[in-house]
Design an enzyme around this catalytic site. Sequence first.
Site, mmCIF file in Angstrom:
data_model
loop_
_atom_site.group_PDB
_atom_site.id
_atom_site.type_symbol
_atom_site.label_atom_id
_atom_site.label_comp_id
_atom_site.label_asym_id
_atom_site.label_seq_id
_atom_site.Cartn_x
_atom_site.Cartn_y
_atom_site.Cartn_z
ATOM 1 C CE LYS A 259 -0.706 6.575 7.625
ATOM 2 N NZ LYS A 259 -0.412 5.702 6.498
ATOM 3 C CG ASP B 244 5.627 4.007 1.521
ATOM 4 O OD1 ASP B 244 5.755 4.747 2.518
ATOM 5 O OD2 ASP B 244 4.557 3.880 0.896
ATOM 6 C CE1 TYR C 36 -3.587 2.665 0.544
ATOM 7 C CE2 TYR C 36 -2.000 3.587 2.089
ATOM 8 C CZ TYR C 36 -3.138 3.714 1.319
ATOM 9 O OH TYR C 36 -3.838 4.894 1.324
HETATM 10 C C1 LIG Z 1 -0.635 5.880 4.963
HETATM 11 C C2 LIG Z 1 0.387 5.444 3.973
HETATM 12 C C3 LIG Z 1 0.560 6.126 2.761
HETATM 13 C C4 LIG Z 1 -0.334 7.294 2.348
HETATM 14 O O1 LIG Z 1 -0.237 8.360 3.210
HETATM 15 P P1 LIG Z 1 -1.428 9.476 3.206
HETATM 16 O O2 LIG Z 1 -0.919 10.517 4.128
HETATM 17 O O3 LIG Z 1 -2.645 8.783 3.693
HETATM 18 O O4 LIG Z 1 -1.563 9.950 1.807
HETATM 19 C C5 LIG Z 1 1.540 5.690 1.919
HETATM 20 N N1 LIG Z 1 2.328 4.633 2.230
HETATM 21 C C6 LIG Z 1 2.194 3.963 3.374
HETATM 22 C C7 LIG Z 1 3.105 2.825 3.677
HETATM 23 C C8 LIG Z 1 1.210 4.329 4.283
HETATM 24 O O5 LIG Z 1 1.050 3.637 5.415
#
Ligand SMILES: *Cc1c(COP(=O)(O)O)cnc(C)c1O
Length: 428
Positions: free
Chosen positions: A269, A240, A146
């Site tokens: 986050k 990521d 994700y």
């Molecule tokens: C939450 C998340 C995103 C997206 O971040 P947003 O601030 O919701 O756009 C991307 N990659 C990972 C691994 C995430 O947990």
Amino acid sequence: MCGPEWLEQGMKHVWLPYTQMQTTLPPLPAVRTDGCTITLADGTELVDGIASWWTACHGYNHPHIHQAVSAQLIRMPHVMFGGLVNEPALTLARRLAAMLPGDLDRVFFTDSGSVAVEVAMKMAIQYWLNRGQTGRTRLVAFRGGYHGDTMATMAVCDPEEGMHSLYQGALPEHFIADLPVNAAGMQALDTLLAQSAGSIAAIIVEPLVQGAGGMLFHTPDVLRTLRELADRHGVLLILDEIFTGFGRTGTMFACEQAGIVPDIITLSKALTGGTMALAATVARTHVFDAFLSDDPLHALMHGPTFMANALACACANASLDLFDTEPRLQQVAAIETQMRDELESCRSLPHVVDVRVMGAIGVVELDRISDMNALKSALIAQGVWVRPFRNIVYLTPAFTVTRSELSHLTKAIRTVVSELGQAAPHRR
Ligand SMILES: *Cc1c(COP(=O)(O)O)cnc(C)c1O
């Protein structure tokens, strides 16, 4: 239901995330947060097991963060980042570069995780263009992954979760592979890269934990394999760490456990401790250097209006202070031990197929959740804020959660999951 007036009036006008608004339970009106507690309009207090989508790592309303944001608010809440810079942003960039492994030294600020990932994708693609290699426009991403909700990031999410078929034609096509968790997987990825490296800009992966895809864990070896394959075939590696960054897996960054340095890393986050929206894409020196030239078109063509927002950066600096002054990683280790002890007994319950814990992430995986609304209500009745999704019930508490709050959370999960086992044969 008889809630406050703002709830009833406003609910006719908001559009909720990931929600079939005809059938899902109405949302709860939150009016106050403190530490690990969320207070609802009717005075109900819930122990928070999720830390607001994994962001509030110091608990809510930490006084040090409040002070930093208040002071910055009075001085200068925001000033554009085009042609002007501000102290909180530059201090934060310097601190992130110092904390991150290797020569991850160049920080590009944005305001959400999805955009940080889009910037990483643009960096990777333009890196090759600037070096005269056209045609490297695709990424290799992994099933279960994700990376965000925007169109470009959906295209590198798990094909089912990212709704690739629903949006067919609207999303760019990338290579979606299986994580190389064994020799066969390694061979398959090696073959894909050997055949297609000329069209590939980068590999993108969430290190150690695929979060929103179902809290799926893999070993540091998988990351070492990815680093090795990326090097062998001459493609970039993007990690990521939007979910895993800032202590969640037990180390400050998950990649430290594999001893590897990605070419680009994304953070968001917990970056501000859950108080403000902020994200960062950080590149290694060789990536940044590929954008230096006398050609203006070799510059990185991106610049969100609110990038490097001074309030958000002051907030992130305060959050980093707390990692220095309070024993966050020891707290994560203690949470890990306690969750292992207390969630383990769920393993023998009906419907439970796995219990797993890494750092401050605890997961009870079920064969399926047949009545999500009932499960959510049962958790609230236990006095906890826990958000099951897909087939998992999980905890990602603030690192400041107390022993008794965490026990309350694990006990609530054990109770509702065991009730699920009893009720299942009778219901529907
Ligand atoms: C939450 C998340 C995103 C997206 O971040 P947003 O601030 O919701 O756009 C991307 N990659 C990972 C691994 C995430 O947990």
